[in-house]
Design a protein around this motif. Structure first.
Motif, PDB file in Angstrom:
ATOM      1  N   ILE A 176      32.699  46.720  31.688  1.00 32.16           N
ATOM      2  CA  ILE A 176      32.397  47.592  30.543  1.00 32.16           C
ATOM      3  C   ILE A 176      31.178  47.279  29.873  1.00 32.16           C
ATOM      4  O   ILE A 176      30.158  48.032  29.383  1.00 32.16           O
ATOM      5  CB  ILE A 176      33.646  47.669  29.693  1.00 32.16           C
ATOM      6  N   ALA A 177      30.903  46.046  29.567  1.00 34.46           N
ATOM      7  CA  ALA A 177      29.778  45.579  28.969  1.00 34.46           C
ATOM      8  C   ALA A 177      28.378  45.777  29.612  1.00 34.46           C
ATOM      9  O   ALA A 177      27.290  46.163  29.040  1.00 34.46           O
ATOM     10  CB  ALA A 177      29.915  44.153  28.358  1.00 34.46           C
ATOM     11  N   ASN A 178      28.532  45.494  30.952  1.00 35.97           N
ATOM     12  CA  ASN A 178      27.169  45.755  31.669  1.00 35.97           C
ATOM     13  C   ASN A 178      27.062  47.394  31.689  1.00 35.97           C
ATOM     14  O   ASN A 178      25.746  47.592  31.810  1.00 35.97           O
ATOM     15  CB  ASN A 178      27.379  45.052  33.271  1.00 35.97           C
ATOM     16  N   ARG A 179      28.057  48.020  31.795  1.00 34.11           N
ATOM     17  CA  ARG A 179      27.743  49.550  31.663  1.00 34.11           C
ATOM     18  C   ARG A 179      27.091  50.085  30.639  1.00 34.11           C
ATOM     19  O   ARG A 179      26.239  50.889  30.653  1.00 34.11           O
ATOM     20  CB  ARG A 179      29.070  50.107  31.944  1.00 34.11           C
ATOM     21  N   GLY A 180      27.641  49.274  29.342  1.00 35.16           N
ATOM     22  CA  GLY A 180      26.945  49.605  28.044  1.00 35.16           C
ATOM     23  C   GLY A 180      25.546  49.268  28.256  1.00 35.16           C
ATOM     24  O   GLY A 180      24.579  49.911  27.405  1.00 35.16           O
ATOM     25  N   GLU A 181      25.136  48.101  28.641  1.00 38.02           N
ATOM     26  CA  GLU A 181      23.889  47.647  28.706  1.00 38.02           C
ATOM     27  C   GLU A 181      22.941  48.606  29.576  1.00 38.02           C
ATOM     28  O   GLU A 181      21.765  48.830  29.239  1.00 38.02           O
ATOM     29  CB  GLU A 181      23.761  46.259  29.250  1.00 38.02           C
TER      30      GLU A 181
END
Length: 296
Positions: A176-181
């Motif tokens: 989820i964090a990588n998708r946000g970045e």
């Protein structure tokens, strides 16, 4: 007050239980039972339709001389709801079903015919394999291939389930964090492209031509040319125009002091003349008087 429910019964001293006669029941006796119709049927007498699950007060008896592997077969007697005609049916342990004996016709059930057809096809296939060894080998090969396909499909399903079970909470949060970045990087890239487009529009002329940057040497050369043109200009231009200002030739490039940038200043031919000064008016008056005296 006497007890309503007596727990102890009086037994006389001369009581002999051996003298009590035993009740002997026949093997073919009938028992009254309450049952539901195990299948849908139609009465042969009046044509009344009897649905599956209809409740009846029936009589039950054992069928003498009929058994299936020591399993007793029972017969049931019911009556039609409309004409009171007697209908009998019995159990069929071999087929795990019931069989109508008389008084009614069982409705057609396609799944029963399908089952009988499958059994007939299986029997025919077994007989064919016994007579033809090549056909038996082909059937076994086909069955083995089908089983291998089924096992491969099961292994694939198990692998997918195992992958889903191995996914930890930390991995989900990281994804989820990588998708946000990634979304933030795409947003920044879009903003930079938009800023670049706005900058291009800002540094364009009304006709759509882009303003080009000039190097420092070109700017110095143009400035020298302007100074030389100003020195070579006639002196009368200084008296007729504003004093202390340089006359600029049409379509001349003027340096604005910004390093590396030049802007073309075009002298408008139709611009109104500057207002006359006091010194200029006196000079013009003096020149007019001199001209008139010389004429005299």
């Amino acid at each position: 007050m006497a007890e309503r429910k007596v727990l102890n019964k009086y037994i006389p001293p001369d009581f002999d239980p051996a003298k009590i006669p035993r009740l002997r029941l026949g093997k073919s006796r009938q028992i009254k039972v309450r049952l539901m119709a195990p299948f849908s049927m139609r009465c042969e007498t009046c044509g009344q339709w009897i649905g599956k699950g209809t409740k009846f007060n029936a009589r039950k008896e054992s069928v003498e001389g009929e058994k299936f592997h020591s399993i007793q077969i029972y017969r049931f007697y019911i009556r039609c709801q409309r004409c009171a005609a007697e209908i009998t049916f019995k159990t069929d342990p071999e087929n795990i079903n019931y069989e109508v004996e008389k008084g009614a016709l069982r409705n057609f059930e396609p799944w029963r015919e399908e089952k009988a057809l499958n059994e007939e096809q299986k029997q025919t296939k077994d007989e064919e394999e016994e007579n033809n060894p090549i056909k038996a080998l082909e059937n076994r090969t086909e069955q083995s291939r089908r089983e291998m396909d089924i096992m491969d499909a099961l292994d694939e399903i198990r692998t997918q389930n195992a992958k889903g079970e191995r996914v930890a909470e930390a991995d989900v949060l990281k994804a989820i964090a990588n998708r946000g970045e990634e979304e933030e990087a795409l947003r920044r890239l879009a903003e930079e492209e938009e800023d670049e487009q706005l900058a291009k529009l800002a540094f364009q002329t009304a006709g759509g031509r882009r303003i080009k940057r000039a190097c420092e040497e070109d700017a110095i050369a143009h400035e020298r040319e302007i100074k030389m043109m100003a020195v070579a200009a006639p002196q009368g231009n200084q008296h007729s125009g504003a004093r202390g200002k340089l006359a600029v030739a049409p379509n001349a490039s003027v340096s604005l002091g910004i390093r590396g940038v030049k802007v073309k200043a075009v002298a408008a031919a139709s611009a109104p003349p500057p207002p006359p000064t006091l010194a200029g008016m006196l000079g013009a008056y003096g020149s007019d008087n001199d001209d008139s005296s010389e004429d005299d």
